[in-house]
Structures are given as C-alpha cells and as structure tokens.
Design a protein around this motif. Structure first.
Motif, PDB file in Angstrom:
ATOM      1  N   LYS A 119     -11.588  -7.225  -8.903  1.00 14.16           N
ATOM      2  CA  LYS A 119     -10.526  -6.340  -8.413  1.00 14.16           C
ATOM      3  C   LYS A 119     -10.887  -5.777  -7.035  1.00 14.16           C
ATOM      4  O   LYS A 119     -10.035  -5.670  -6.158  1.00 14.16           O
ATOM      5  N   PHE A 120     -12.159  -5.420  -6.881  1.00 18.20           N
ATOM      6  CA  PHE A 120     -12.621  -4.884  -5.598  1.00 18.20           C
ATOM      7  C   PHE A 120     -12.441  -5.918  -4.483  1.00 18.20           C
ATOM      8  O   PHE A 120     -12.038  -5.585  -3.375  1.00 18.20           O
ATOM      9  N   ALA A 121     -12.727  -7.184  -4.789  1.00 15.68           N
ATOM     10  CA  ALA A 121     -12.595  -8.251  -3.793  1.00 15.68           C
ATOM     11  C   ALA A 121     -11.131  -8.531  -3.451  1.00 15.68           C
ATOM     12  O   ALA A 121     -10.804  -8.872  -2.316  1.00 15.68           O
ATOM     13  N   LEU A 122     -10.246  -8.369  -4.428  1.00 11.98           N
ATOM     14  CA  LEU A 122      -8.817  -8.638  -4.215  1.00 11.98           C
ATOM     15  C   LEU A 122      -8.057  -7.447  -3.639  1.00 11.98           C
ATOM     16  O   LEU A 122      -6.978  -7.616  -3.068  1.00 11.98           O
ATOM     17  N   PHE A 123      -8.598  -6.250  -3.778  1.00  8.47           N
ATOM     18  CA  PHE A 123      -7.886  -5.038  -3.374  1.00  8.47           C
ATOM     19  C   PHE A 123      -7.413  -5.043  -1.913  1.00  8.47           C
ATOM     20  O   PHE A 123      -6.328  -4.535  -1.622  1.00  8.47           O
ATOM     21  N   PRO A 124      -8.177  -5.592  -0.958  1.00  6.73           N
ATOM     22  CA  PRO A 124      -7.673  -5.621   0.427  1.00  6.73           C
ATOM     23  C   PRO A 124      -6.335  -6.338   0.599  1.00  6.73           C
ATOM     24  O   PRO A 124      -5.642  -6.120   1.582  1.00  6.73           O
ATOM     25  N   LEU A 125      -5.939  -7.157  -0.376  1.00  5.41           N
ATOM     26  CA  LEU A 125      -4.620  -7.804  -0.292  1.00  5.41           C
ATOM     27  C   LEU A 125      -3.498  -6.768  -0.280  1.00  5.41           C
ATOM     28  O   LEU A 125      -2.459  -6.988   0.338  1.00  5.41           O
ATOM     29  N   SER A 126      -3.716  -5.637  -0.960  1.00  6.38           N
ATOM     30  CA  SER A 126      -2.685  -4.596  -0.944  1.00  6.38           C
ATOM     31  C   SER A 126      -2.553  -4.007   0.457  1.00  6.38           C
ATOM     32  O   SER A 126      -1.452  -3.660   0.896  1.00  6.38           O
ATOM     33  N   ASN A 127      -3.672  -3.909   1.186  1.00  5.50           N
ATOM     34  CA  ASN A 127      -3.605  -3.438   2.572  1.00  5.50           C
ATOM     35  C   ASN A 127      -2.935  -4.463   3.472  1.00  5.50           C
ATOM     36  O   ASN A 127      -2.226  -4.104   4.413  1.00  5.50           O
ATOM     37  N   ALA A 128      -3.149  -5.739   3.186  1.00 11.58           N
ATOM     38  CA  ALA A 128      -2.490  -6.792   3.965  1.00 11.58           C
ATOM     39  C   ALA A 128      -0.978  -6.726   3.747  1.00 11.58           C
ATOM     40  O   ALA A 128      -0.201  -6.852   4.701  1.00 11.58           O
ATOM     41  N   ALA A 129      -0.567  -6.505   2.505  1.00  9.68           N
ATOM     42  CA  ALA A 129       0.869  -6.377   2.220  1.00  9.68           C
ATOM     43  C   ALA A 129       1.446  -5.183   2.964  1.00  9.68           C
ATOM     44  O   ALA A 129       2.527  -5.268   3.559  1.00  9.68           O
ATOM     45  N   ASN A 130       0.730  -4.078   2.969  1.00  9.35           N
ATOM     46  CA  ASN A 130       1.168  -2.884   3.687  1.00  9.35           C
ATOM     47  C   ASN A 130       1.312  -3.178   5.176  1.00  9.35           C
ATOM     48  O   ASN A 130       2.293  -2.777   5.802  1.00  9.35           O
ATOM     49  N   PHE A 131       0.350  -3.876   5.735  1.00  6.52           N
ATOM     50  CA  PHE A 131       0.382  -4.202   7.162  1.00  6.52           C
ATOM     51  C   PHE A 131       1.609  -5.050   7.504  1.00  6.52           C
ATOM     52  O   PHE A 131       2.303  -4.783   8.488  1.00  6.52           O
ATOM     53  N   VAL A 132       1.896  -6.046   6.698  1.00  9.57           N
ATOM     54  CA  VAL A 132       3.047  -6.922   6.954  1.00  9.57           C
ATOM     55  C   VAL A 132       4.350  -6.132   6.880  1.00  9.57           C
ATOM     56  O   VAL A 132       5.213  -6.236   7.767  1.00  9.57           O
ATOM     57  N   VAL A 133       4.501  -5.330   5.844  1.00  4.81           N
ATOM     58  CA  VAL A 133       5.748  -4.570   5.670  1.00  4.81           C
ATOM     59  C   VAL A 133       5.902  -3.524   6.777  1.00  4.81           C
ATOM     60  O   VAL A 133       6.988  -3.386   7.346  1.00  4.81           O
ATOM     61  N   THR A 134       4.844  -2.798   7.097  1.00  6.80           N
ATOM     62  CA  THR A 134       4.977  -1.775   8.143  1.00  6.80           C
ATOM     63  C   THR A 134       5.202  -2.401   9.517  1.00  6.80           C
ATOM     64  O   THR A 134       5.989  -1.882  10.304  1.00  6.80           O
ATOM     65  N   THR A 135       4.558  -3.517   9.795  1.00  9.35           N
ATOM     66  CA  THR A 135       4.759  -4.174  11.087  1.00  9.35           C
ATOM     67  C   THR A 135       6.198  -4.674  11.225  1.00  9.35           C
ATOM     68  O   THR A 135       6.852  -4.451  12.250  1.00  9.35           O
ATOM     69  N   ALA A 136       6.701  -5.318  10.188  1.00  9.63           N
ATOM     70  CA  ALA A 136       8.099  -5.777  10.216  1.00  9.63           C
ATOM     71  C   ALA A 136       9.043  -4.581  10.290  1.00  9.63           C
ATOM     72  O   ALA A 136      10.046  -4.612  11.028  1.00  9.63           O
ATOM     73  N   GLY A 137       8.721  -3.518   9.556  1.00 15.08           N
ATOM     74  CA  GLY A 137       9.562  -2.327   9.578  1.00 15.08           C
ATOM     75  C   GLY A 137       9.613  -1.669  10.943  1.00 15.08           C
ATOM     76  O   GLY A 137      10.684  -1.264  11.410  1.00 15.08           O
ATOM     77  N   VAL A 138       8.458  -1.563  11.597  1.00 15.23           N
ATOM     78  CA  VAL A 138       8.426  -0.969  12.942  1.00 15.23           C
ATOM     79  C   VAL A 138       9.269  -1.806  13.899  1.00 15.23           C
ATOM     80  O   VAL A 138      10.057  -1.275  14.677  1.00 15.23           O
ATOM     81  N   TRP A 139       9.119  -3.110  13.824  1.00 18.08           N
ATOM     82  CA  TRP A 139       9.904  -3.988  14.706  1.00 18.08           C
ATOM     83  C   TRP A 139      11.397  -3.800  14.454  1.00 18.08           C
ATOM     84  O   TRP A 139      12.183  -3.652  15.398  1.00 18.08           O
ATOM     85  N   LEU A 140      11.803  -3.805  13.183  1.00 16.71           N
ATOM     86  CA  LEU A 140      13.220  -3.627  12.857  1.00 16.71           C
ATOM     87  C   LEU A 140      13.749  -2.276  13.333  1.00 16.71           C
ATOM     88  O   LEU A 140      14.830  -2.190  13.913  1.00 16.71           O
ATOM     89  N   LEU A 141      12.969  -1.225  13.094  1.00 14.97           N
ATOM     90  CA  LEU A 141      13.421   0.117  13.465  1.00 14.97           C
ATOM     91  C   LEU A 141      13.495   0.305  14.975  1.00 14.97           C
ATOM     92  O   LEU A 141      14.432   0.929  15.482  1.00 14.97           O
ATOM     93  N   VAL A 142      12.540  -0.248  15.710  1.00 14.59           N
ATOM     94  CA  VAL A 142      12.508  -0.050  17.165  1.00 14.59           C
ATOM     95  C   VAL A 142      13.427  -1.039  17.882  1.00 14.59           C
ATOM     96  O   VAL A 142      14.282  -0.644  18.676  1.00 14.59           O
ATOM     97  N   ASP A 143      13.266  -2.326  17.604  1.00 13.95           N
ATOM     98  CA  ASP A 143      14.013  -3.337  18.360  1.00 13.95           C
ATOM     99  C   ASP A 143      15.433  -3.588  17.858  1.00 13.95           C
ATOM    100  O   ASP A 143      16.305  -3.955  18.635  1.00 13.95           O
ATOM    101  N   VAL A 144      15.662  -3.415  16.576  1.00 13.56           N
ATOM    102  CA  VAL A 144      16.995  -3.692  16.029  1.00 13.56           C
ATOM    103  C   VAL A 144      17.806  -2.400  15.889  1.00 13.56           C
ATOM    104  O   VAL A 144      18.942  -2.321  16.340  1.00 13.56           O
ATOM    105  N   ALA A 145      17.197  -1.369  15.291  1.00 15.93           N
ATOM    106  CA  ALA A 145      17.916  -0.113  15.067  1.00 15.93           C
ATOM    107  C   ALA A 145      17.800   0.856  16.249  1.00 15.93           C
ATOM    108  O   ALA A 145      18.444   1.892  16.250  1.00 15.93           O
ATOM    109  N   HIS A 146      16.961   0.523  17.222  1.00 18.86           N
ATOM    110  CA  HIS A 146      16.771   1.328  18.439  1.00 18.86           C
ATOM    111  C   HIS A 146      16.324   2.754  18.144  1.00 18.86           C
ATOM    112  O   HIS A 146      16.732   3.704  18.810  1.00 18.86           O
ATOM    113  N   LEU A 147      15.456   2.877  17.121  1.00 15.44           N
ATOM    114  CA  LEU A 147      14.858   4.164  16.781  1.00 15.44           C
ATOM    115  C   LEU A 147      13.630   4.358  17.663  1.00 15.44           C
ATOM    116  O   LEU A 147      13.044   3.397  18.136  1.00 15.44           O
ATOM    117  N   GLY A 148      13.224   5.575  17.893  1.00 12.81           N
ATOM    118  CA  GLY A 148      12.068   5.847  18.727  1.00 12.81           C
ATOM    119  C   GLY A 148      10.784   5.270  18.143  1.00 12.81           C
ATOM    120  O   GLY A 148      10.581   5.278  16.933  1.00 12.81           O
TER     121      GLY A 148
END
Length: 120
Positions: free
Chosen positions: A64-93
């Motif tokens: 479990k300890f070895a696999l746990f960083p996958l949850s951080n990778a999922a977070n990184f992907v979702v937040t990166t896509a979210g930031v792009w959508l919010l800034v470039d598509v929704a024109h949020l600050g």
C-alpha cells in the motif's frame, strides 16, 4: 463513506501544512526543487499513515505504501486539467484557479487512495 471523505479532506489540510512547513525549512539549506521533493516525500509519508489509521482504518503495508503515490498522481492530473480549464476556458483568475481545482480533485484522489488502501 461520507465520514471517510471528511476525514480524508481534513488530513489533506494537515498534509498541506506538513508539506509547507518543512518546505520553508528545507529551503534555507537546499535549492527549491530539492526542498520541494523532500517536503513532498515527508508529507506523503505522513498522509499515508494518517489515512491508513484514521480515514480507512486499515493496516499499513509495504504494498500500500508503494502504491500510495498513485493517489498524488491522480490529484496532479485532475488539478492540472482543472487549472487549465478554469483559466484558459472559463477565464477565471490564475490565483484562485488552483484552489478550486484542488477542491474538485478531492473526490478523485479519495477514490484512488481508497482503492489502494482498501482493495475490493
């Protein structure tokens, strides 16, 4: 599961402090990327044990300890896509976009970490 999600979010807040405090401390002795990596490893380790004990009430294992960083990778992907959508598509600050994207990433990160910590 709502209790688990709430505890997971509270641990996330604590984990942010666990990252940021050591990051600032390491920054006094190391270049910022080294400080970032060290603080990330420290906070991820703490997050793993806190989530195992309090969120999922499961026994921590090396697997479990070895696999746990996958949850951080999922977070990184979702937040990166979210930031792009919010800034470039929704024109949020760009200053508040990461905070909103992080909130949106909580359910995804929770589900990935739950799958790792409590396999079906």
């Amino acid at each position: 599961m709502p209790r688990q999600m709430l505890v997971f979010a509270l641990i996330g807040v604590l984990n942010t402090a666990t990252y940021y405090g050591p990051y600032l401390l390491f920054l006094t002795r190391f270049p910022y990327l080294v400080a970032h990596v060290l603080a990330t490893l420290l906070s991820m380790t703490g997050s793993f044990f806190l989530n195992a004990r309090f969120t999922y009430r499961t026994r921590p294992t090396w697997r479990k300890f070895a696999l746990f960083p996958l949850s951080n990778a999922a977070n990184f992907v979702v937040t990166t896509a979210g930031v792009w959508l919010l800034v470039d598509v929704a024109h949020l600050g760009s200053a508040c976009a990461p905070l909103l994207a992080s909130v949106a990433a909580i359910p995804v990160t929770f589900l990935v970490s739950r799958r790792i910590m409590v396999p079906v």
